[in-house]
Design a protein around this motif. Structure first.
Motif, mmCIF file in Angstrom:
data_model
loop_
_atom_site.group_PDB
_atom_site.id
_atom_site.type_symbol
_atom_site.label_atom_id
_atom_site.label_comp_id
_atom_site.label_asym_id
_atom_site.label_seq_id
_atom_site.Cartn_x
_atom_site.Cartn_y
_atom_site.Cartn_z
ATOM 1 N N SER A 167 0.847 -1.194 0.000
ATOM 2 C CA SER A 167 0.000 0.000 0.000
ATOM 3 C C SER A 167 0.884 1.247 0.000
ATOM 4 C CB SER A 167 -0.918 0.008 1.232
ATOM 5 O OG SER A 167 -0.163 -0.001 2.429
ATOM 6 N N GLY A 168 0.607 2.157 -0.939
ATOM 7 C CA GLY A 168 1.318 3.425 -1.016
ATOM 8 C C GLY A 168 0.424 4.570 -0.626
ATOM 9 N N SER A 169 0.992 5.589 -0.010
ATOM 10 C CA SER A 169 0.174 6.656 0.564
ATOM 11 C C SER A 169 0.773 8.025 0.265
ATOM 12 C CB SER A 169 0.055 6.455 2.079
ATOM 13 O OG SER A 169 -0.514 7.579 2.713
ATOM 14 N N TRP A 170 -0.089 9.028 0.432
ATOM 15 C CA TRP A 170 0.392 10.401 0.336
ATOM 16 C C TRP A 170 1.361 10.746 1.467
ATOM 17 C CZ3 TRP A 170 -4.705 13.601 -0.888
ATOM 18 C CH2 TRP A 170 -5.171 13.238 -2.157
ATOM 19 N N ASP A 171 1.458 9.886 2.473
ATOM 20 C CA ASP A 171 2.418 10.147 3.549
ATOM 21 C C ASP A 171 3.850 9.781 3.139
ATOM 22 O OD1 ASP A 171 2.619 7.377 3.694
ATOM 23 O OD2 ASP A 171 1.522 7.199 5.573
ATOM 24 N N GLY A 177 16.084 12.816 2.013
ATOM 25 C CA GLY A 177 15.373 13.688 1.100
ATOM 26 C C GLY A 177 13.996 14.043 1.618
ATOM 27 N N GLU A 178 13.401 15.033 0.960
ATOM 28 C CA GLU A 178 12.083 15.503 1.355
ATOM 29 C C GLU A 178 11.027 14.448 1.062
ATOM 30 O OE1 GLU A 178 9.095 19.283 0.362
ATOM 31 O OE2 GLU A 178 11.045 19.052 -0.637
ATOM 32 N N MET A 179 10.104 14.252 2.001
ATOM 33 C CA MET A 179 9.044 13.276 1.833
ATOM 34 C C MET A 179 8.025 13.787 0.824
ATOM 35 S SD MET A 179 8.130 10.267 3.041
ATOM 36 C CE MET A 179 8.806 10.146 4.716
ATOM 37 N N LYS A 180 7.749 12.983 -0.198
ATOM 38 C CA LYS A 180 6.780 13.339 -1.217
ATOM 39 C C LYS A 180 5.690 12.273 -1.288
ATOM 40 C CE LYS A 180 8.748 17.106 -2.752
ATOM 41 N NZ LYS A 180 8.084 18.436 -2.672
ATOM 42 N N SER A 181 4.534 12.683 -1.759
ATOM 43 C CA SER A 181 3.401 11.761 -1.849
ATOM 44 C C SER A 181 3.663 10.683 -2.887
ATOM 45 C CB SER A 181 2.128 12.520 -2.214
ATOM 46 O OG SER A 181 1.792 13.437 -1.214
ATOM 47 N N ILE A 182 3.275 9.456 -2.543
ATOM 48 C CA ILE A 182 3.333 8.340 -3.497
ATOM 49 C C ILE A 182 2.000 8.279 -4.231
ATOM 50 C CG2 ILE A 182 3.484 5.838 -3.731
ATOM 51 C CD1 ILE A 182 5.328 5.809 -1.314
ATOM 52 N N LEU A 183 2.070 8.278 -5.568
ATOM 53 C CA LEU A 183 0.861 8.266 -6.382
ATOM 54 C C LEU A 183 0.615 6.928 -7.059
ATOM 55 C CD1 LEU A 183 1.136 11.794 -8.043
ATOM 56 C CD2 LEU A 183 0.106 11.160 -5.858
ATOM 57 N N ALA A 184 1.656 6.095 -7.187
ATOM 58 C CA ALA A 184 1.483 4.791 -7.840
ATOM 59 C C ALA A 184 2.585 3.855 -7.383
ATOM 60 C CB ALA A 184 1.515 4.936 -9.361
ATOM 61 N N ILE A 185 2.267 2.580 -7.253
ATOM 62 C CA ILE A 185 3.267 1.556 -6.993
ATOM 63 C C ILE A 185 2.977 0.367 -7.908
ATOM 64 C CG2 ILE A 185 3.750 2.176 -4.593
ATOM 65 C CD1 ILE A 185 1.918 -0.092 -3.711
ATOM 66 N N THR A 186 4.024 -0.390 -8.201
ATOM 67 C CA THR A 186 3.880 -1.631 -8.955
ATOM 68 C C THR A 186 4.927 -2.609 -8.451
ATOM 69 O OG1 THR A 186 3.824 -2.619 -11.163
ATOM 70 C CG2 THR A 186 5.418 -0.864 -10.811
ATOM 71 N N ALA A 187 4.589 -3.884 -8.445
ATOM 72 C CA ALA A 187 5.484 -4.878 -7.867
ATOM 73 C C ALA A 187 5.440 -6.163 -8.677
ATOM 74 C CB ALA A 187 5.097 -5.167 -6.412
ATOM 75 N N ASN A 188 6.591 -6.835 -8.767
ATOM 76 C CA ASN A 188 6.652 -8.208 -9.254
ATOM 77 C C ASN A 188 7.639 -8.960 -8.380
ATOM 78 O OD1 ASN A 188 9.239 -7.539 -10.152
ATOM 79 N ND2 ASN A 188 8.610 -7.300 -12.289
ATOM 80 N N ARG A 189 8.041 -10.136 -8.783
ATOM 81 C CA ARG A 189 8.910 -10.942 -7.916
ATOM 82 C C ARG A 189 10.302 -10.352 -7.765
ATOM 83 N NH1 ARG A 189 7.810 -17.338 -7.996
ATOM 84 N NH2 ARG A 189 5.544 -17.283 -7.887
ATOM 85 N N ASP A 190 10.691 -9.490 -8.687
ATOM 86 C CA ASP A 190 12.036 -8.930 -8.650
ATOM 87 C C ASP A 190 12.092 -7.546 -8.021
ATOM 88 O OD1 ASP A 190 13.304 -11.109 -9.942
ATOM 89 O OD2 ASP A 190 12.493 -10.422 -11.842
ATOM 90 N N PHE A 191 11.098 -6.702 -8.333
ATOM 91 C CA PHE A 191 11.212 -5.300 -7.964
ATOM 92 C C PHE A 191 9.911 -4.775 -7.364
ATOM 93 C CE2 PHE A 191 13.733 -5.896 -11.907
ATOM 94 C CZ PHE A 191 15.002 -5.757 -11.350
#
Length: 822
Positions: A681-685, A708-722
């Motif tokens: 789960s990715g969040s604006w936090d 670094g400065e905390m920025k909002s996460i807008l999208a994530i994607t995952a597979n077995r490698d990354f």
């Protein structure tokens, strides 16, 4: 005999001593020895080697806390006496369960090819093209190399492709150069390799920095250092254009320079390279005073000759050849014949126009260079005679020309330097096989130096061992091969079944625009299929399943498109708020589930005929912090929602029952992804939280301790490698096995959408581009390599790569579908 059951990790038969079978909570069995060695990515959990599900496991209590598989132990005891002890262990297959084949590991180029060339690619900002015009015959541009030290360079085009302004795909700088190299004739690539490596190994060549390209005009250049001190300039003080004076000092100066010129040609031949043509401008002095050969100038001369001879007919060859001589280009008869492909040179004796090209060709050109320095403007011009019988250009007076050269030498030097005069005249023999070797020419120059007591400058004999270079690369021929290789590319055709297209060979009569388009299609495999129109608002989500493409929008609808012809089939209506996300579920029956900004969750049946009303719908409970559903994911029979109230909720999509609420994020849960038994789960936090899909317990938190400065996460994607996260500042961050590996800025604004296909990452956002990256590297290093981009006229809001097609949704309400072959 019935085979004994084996551990799925080590493939050893279970027993009651070393491989005691232990039962995991998922129901699968693993031997006790392997349970101890299994890697624990998350606390108090391990991943089942059989089904990859995360299950509870206490490392403190160890395997003994898990029950034994009594049935397997009983079977072992019954078969113990009849078991072949030699098959108890298959050591070469231990840990085979962990070797996962990535079905999307195909690359646009091989690792070996990329590694071989990547270090020769100069950064795009390394070269500054000057305002001082062009070099010799406009075949070699001038510029400066801007890294390390500021040096003058020459740029000779290796391949130039006409540009087409409306191409759908734009290569990244490095990818464009790699694919240009991959498309070249193999002989051309071998020649470039020899040139680049030769400049490193030997000091007789002007330094070759590498390859540099200008994507905007489609030209790939070889970049070579350009020295100001030319050999011809040195001779301006020794002769006045009528040749060399006979005093001792000038003759010795000539011999010393000639020795450097000859040794530069010898060094060239030792590298398996033949110039094919030489001129005075090919030789210059490096900083320490030694003579070096400018390979870029040699290549530029080859291009000039090719351009001159192409299209010449009949007596036009005479003017052409005179122009070449006037410009101090000395191309041997056999090379000129080959370049023209018209039988330009014919021997009076044999009538054979096809003498072999080889090291003897450089002997002819070298002799002309030395004669030009010796006798200046008195160097006789070659006259051409056109045969009326067959229309071929004939050197009927070639022997007479050689005699004129000999006569000028006799008049200039008399009886002095007899050996040198004879050797130089022999170098002009029409038959390359009758010419002396270049080392023989060097010996004559050594004799001149010895005569004037300069023998200490070096009398060591040089033996040119050509056993491994019997088939040298002719530099003057490289451009002809580039031209030929471009003809092999034909138009890109997409088969109806979507399979990899066949590339026809030998296509003729293709326009430059067709060639560039087909090259782009061949190198990217990307062809736009459809531009889907119909939504009345920004596209917010895309999903594929059941033979359909589903799209959601701010217009409060979900549209259904056929994957056969991408025609519009149906529109699901019922949402009262903007549809923010959707997901396809293939459980007992195929379903499409959508969530809106008002907290509504709608389950749509997609069995034919498509119904207007949802099968089920329910609403998330609202409170003062609530701002609707922002993201969806599905696993098993559960639907997961990311909400504005900072929670992740698990629902039974069969009846809408709330099964679990996961807390931890400090802001809107903007994106969800499921992979290998883990919910991400990715969040604006600015953080990513990992949850076990087995019992919904928290596993880890990523991103909160990154610099670094905390920025909002807008999208994530995952597979077995990354695991990849996209941020509102245009940056992505990449983890491997939950260990942070790399960060890179890809866009000039927020990244709204992202999809991963094997090692290929597609991102899009505010800057209206879809950027394509390759994730590569090893356990210690991960590289994010730009491959190219797809420009558009609108903000990119949704991306999905599925089944060899790329689907992109835009803020202008459109959806574009492209084929993407690997």
């Amino acid at each position: 005999m019935e085979e004994l059951p084996e551990c799925p990790v080590c493939l050893q038969n279970y027993d009651d001593e070393n491989a005691i079978p232990r039962v995991l909570s998922c129901g699968h069995t693993v031997c006790e020895a392997c349970l101890v060695q299994l890697h624990q990515r998350f606390p108090n959990t391990i991943r089942c080697p059989a089904c990859t599900q995360l299950v509870k496991y206490s490392p403190k209590q160890g395997p003994s806390s898990l029950p034994k598989n009594i049935d397997l132990l009983r079977l072992f005891l019954q078969q113990q006496d009849s078991t072949d002890k030699n098959q108890l262990r298959k050591s070469n297959q231990r840990s085979s369960i962990n070797s996962i084949n990535d079905e999307y590991s195909a690359r646009f180029w091989s690792d070996e090819f990329y590694v071989a060339w990547k270090d020769w690619i100069l950064p795009h900002d390394a070269i500054s093209v000057g305002d001082d015009g062009f070099g010799l015959f406009s075949s070699s541009s001038k510029g400066r190399v801007c890294f390390g030290v500021n040096r003058r360079v020459s740029l000779v085009p290796i391949v130039t492709l006409p540009t087409v302004s409306d191409l759908k795909f734009k290569f990244s700088y490095v990818a464009w150069i790699i694919k240009c190299l991959e498309g070249l004739n193999e002989v051309v690539r071998d020649g470039l390799c020899l040139i680049l490596e030769a400049s490193v190994r030997r000091g007789w060549f002007c330094r070759v920095y590498g390859l540099w390209g200008e994507v905007s005009d489609g030209t790939l250049y070889l970049v070579c250092e350009r020295h100001c001190g030319r050999v011809l300039d040195k001779f301006s003080g020794l002769w006045n254009g009528d040749g060399l004076e006979l005093d001792k000092g000038r003759v010795c100066s000539f011999a010393m320079i000639a020795k450097g010129v000859i040794e530069a040609v010898i060094a060239l031949n030792l590298e398996g390279l033949v110039a094919g043509c030489l001129g005075l401008s090919c030789f210059s002095f490096e900083e320490l005073g030694g003579v070096c050969i400018d390979l870029n100038e040699v290549l530029a001369m080859g291009r000039k000759i090719r351009d001159e001879v192409s299209g010449c007919m009949g007596d036009e060859h005479e003017a052409m050849y005179m122009d070449i001589l006037d410009n101090e280009i000395f191309v041997s008869p056999e090379v000129l014949s080959k370049l023209s492909n018209k039988g330009v040179i014919i021997s009076p004796e044999s009538g054979d126009s096809r003498y072999p090209i080889g090291y003897g060709s450089d002997v002819w050109s070298l002799a002309c260079v030395l004669l030009r320095l010796l006798i200046g403007n008195a160097f006789p011009r070659i006259t051409l005679v056109v045969s009326e019988e067959n229309g071929l250009v004939v050197l009927a007076s070639y022997i007479s020309w050689v005699e004129k050269v000999n006569s000028v030498l006799e008049e200039k030097f008399g009886s002095e330097y007899l050996s040198l005069k004879q050797t130089l005249c022999k170098c002009l023999d029409i038959n390359p096989g009758s010419r002396p070797d270049v080392v023989d020419v060097r010996k004559c120059i050594q004799d001149v130096l010895a005569k004037h007591q300069f023998g200490f400058l070096g009398n060591a004999e040089i033996t040119v061992n050509r056993n491994n270079i019997d088939h040298p690369v002719i530099l003057a021929m490289l451009f002809q091969l580039v031209e030929e290789s471009s003809k092999e590319l034909s138009e890109h055709e997409v088969k109806e079944d979507g399979s990899q297209p066949d590339f026809l060979q030998g296509a003729e009569n293709k326009s430059d625009e067709d060639f560039v388009a087909s090259l782009s299609n061949r190198m990217t495999g990307m062809t736009e299929l459809k531009d889907l129109q119909g939504h009345l608002g920004c596209i917010t989500g895309l999903a594929v399943g059941g033979g359909y493409l589903f799209s959601s929008s701010f217009d409060k609808t979900v549209r259904v498109w056929s994957l056969q012809d991408f025609s519009h089939l149906h529109t699901f209506r019922g949402h009262e708020n903007k549809v923010m996300a959707l997901v396809y579920v293939d459980d007992e029956e195929p379903l499409c589930i959508s969530g809106d900004g008002g907290g509504g969750l709608f389950v749509w049946g997609i069995t034919a005929p498509l119904r207007q009303d949802p099968l089920r719908k329910w609403y998330e409970q609202k409170d003062w912090r609530f701002s609707g559903i922002h993201s969806l994911a599905a696993f098993g029979n559960l639907l997961y929602t990311g909400s504005g109230d900072r929670t992740i909720k698990a629902w039974s999509f069969k009846d809408g029952t709330l099964m679990c609420t996961m807390n931890g994020h400090q802001s809107v849960v903007s994106t969800l992804s499921v992979c290998d038994g883990v919910l991400y789960s990715g969040s604006w936090d600015g953080t990513i939280r990992l949850w076990s899909l087995n019992d919904h317990s928290p596993l880890a938190v990523l991103g909160e301790n990154l610099p670094g400065e905390m920025k909002s996460i807008l999208a994530i994607t995952a597979n077995r490698d990354f695991l990849v996260a996209a941020y509102e500042n245009g940056c992505i961050k990449v983890w491997r096995n939950d260990v942070f590996m790399n960060s890179k800025t890809l866009h000039s604004g927020a990244i709204f959408a992202m999809s991963m296909h094997g090692k290929w990452l597609y991102t899009g956002g505010w800057d209206k581009n879809v950027n394509i990256q390759e994730l590569s590297g090893d356990e210690l290093e991960l590289n994010v390599n730009a491959f190219g981009s797809i420009p558009s006229s609108s903000v990119v809001t949704a991306i999905l790569c599925s089944r060899e097609k790329l689907y992109v949704g835009y803020g202008d309400k459109s959806i574009k579908v492209s084929f993407f072959f690997q």
